[in-house]
Design an enzyme around this catalytic site. Structure first.
Site, PDB file in Angstrom:
ATOM      1  N   TYR A  65      -2.447  -0.982  10.255  1.00  0.00           N
ATOM      2  CA  TYR A  65      -2.495  -1.388   8.846  1.00  0.00           C
ATOM      3  C   TYR A  65      -1.229  -0.931   8.127  1.00  0.00           C
ATOM      4  O   TYR A  65      -0.621  -1.710   7.373  1.00  0.00           O
ATOM      5  CB  TYR A  65      -3.731  -0.782   8.180  1.00  0.00           C
ATOM      6  CG  TYR A  65      -3.809  -1.014   6.690  1.00  0.00           C
ATOM      7  CD1 TYR A  65      -4.257  -2.227   6.179  1.00  0.00           C
ATOM      8  CD2 TYR A  65      -3.442  -0.011   5.795  1.00  0.00           C
ATOM      9  CE1 TYR A  65      -4.326  -2.445   4.804  1.00  0.00           C
ATOM     10  CE2 TYR A  65      -3.508  -0.216   4.418  1.00  0.00           C
ATOM     11  CZ  TYR A  65      -3.946  -1.436   3.936  1.00  0.00           C
ATOM     12  OH  TYR A  65      -4.017  -1.646   2.572  1.00  0.00           O
ATOM     13  N   SER A  78       0.840  -1.201   0.000  1.00  0.00           N
ATOM     14  CA  SER A  78       0.000   0.000   0.000  1.00  0.00           C
ATOM     15  C   SER A  78       0.871   1.245   0.000  1.00  0.00           C
ATOM     16  O   SER A  78       2.000   1.222   0.510  1.00  0.00           O
ATOM     17  CB  SER A  78      -0.905   0.024   1.236  1.00  0.00           C
ATOM     18  OG  SER A  78      -1.598   1.261   1.325  1.00  0.00           O
TER      19      SER A  78
END
Length: 254
Positions: free
Chosen positions: A160, A147
């Protein structure tokens, strides 16, 4: 001849979102696609149906990747399916896509929320890859979905972001280790993509404006934007690319 003709690809978390688009795209290029799913059997079967309707070949395997037993179950079924369908053993492409998002700040993080993210986003790709290596053919491909939050500090998704940072390091380590087998290992770092994970943001007008404004193209990403990059990395066209973190955020935060 299609770029992936004769190749076998395992994609984790392929019943929806980015994983679904990757499965469809790799099948389009001729790969036999193994669609892994956690709980969404109906969605996985819909992906298989769409692939077969387009002339491709695929199968679905359900497994809980949060446990080692579940990961062993995945490969036990995979071995049988490959042997039955191809008469051989081993596969060519692993896409570690399965993951969960979590909007939790450092102050809000609990042991339970931390473990939830780390089990799927870090533990699963680690042990899936461990089990895959004896089965992955020399000259194969490993593609990890990371990400852009590892590049752009995002305190609202604290754990995350940490989990995806682990995937970036994992990618570098694997690329170094597997070079002698001519296996390339790369990670893709998507920005905000139009998936269920980001539905809360993209269903809100202010969220839409924010998401589009991050990119230099003034739009948010679609799953197909990522799937096309995976197709390149899965093909022989990417043979001289390994250990790389490919930003796929549409130039977000330039």
């Amino acid at each position: 001849m299609s770029k992936l003709e004769g190749k076998i690809a395992l994609i984790t978390g392929a019943s929806r979102g980015i994983g679904r688009s990757i499965a469809l795209r790799l099948a389009q290029e001729g790969a036999f696609v193994v669609v892994h799913y956690g709980k969404r059997r109906n969605e996985a079967e819909a992906v298989i149906h769409q692939i077969e309707q387009s002339g491709g070949n695929a199968c679905a395997i359900g497994a809980d990747l949060s446990t080692l037993d579940g990961i062993h179950d995945l490969f036990s079924v995979l071995d049988d399916d490959i042997r039955e369908r191809t008469g051989g053993s081993g596969f060519d492409i692993l896409v570690n896509n399965a993951g969960i998002g979590q909007i939790v700040s450092l102050e809000e993080t609990t042991e339970e929320s931390f473990d939830e993210v780390m089990k799927i986003n870090v533990k699963a790709p680690l042990f899936v890859t461990q089990q895959a290596l004896p089965r992955l053919k020399d000259g194969g491909r490993i593609i990890n979905i990371s990400s852009f939050v590892t590049r752009v500090a995002s305190p609202s998704v604290f754990t995350y972001s940490m989990s995806k940072g682990a995937i970036d390091t994992f990618t570098h380590l694997l690329a170094k280790q597997l070079g002698n087998r001519n296996i390339t290992v790369n990670a893709i770092q998507p920005g905000i993509i139009n998936t269920e994970m980001n539905a809360g943001t993209l269903q809100d007008p202010h969220g839409q404006k924010y998401a589009a404004g991050l990119s230099t193209f003034n739009r948010w990403g679609e799953p197909e934007d990522v799937a096309d990059i995976v197709t390149f990395l899965a093909s022989s066209d990417s043979r001289w690319v390994t250990g790389q973190l490919l930003d796929a955020s549409g130039g977000s935060h330039l």
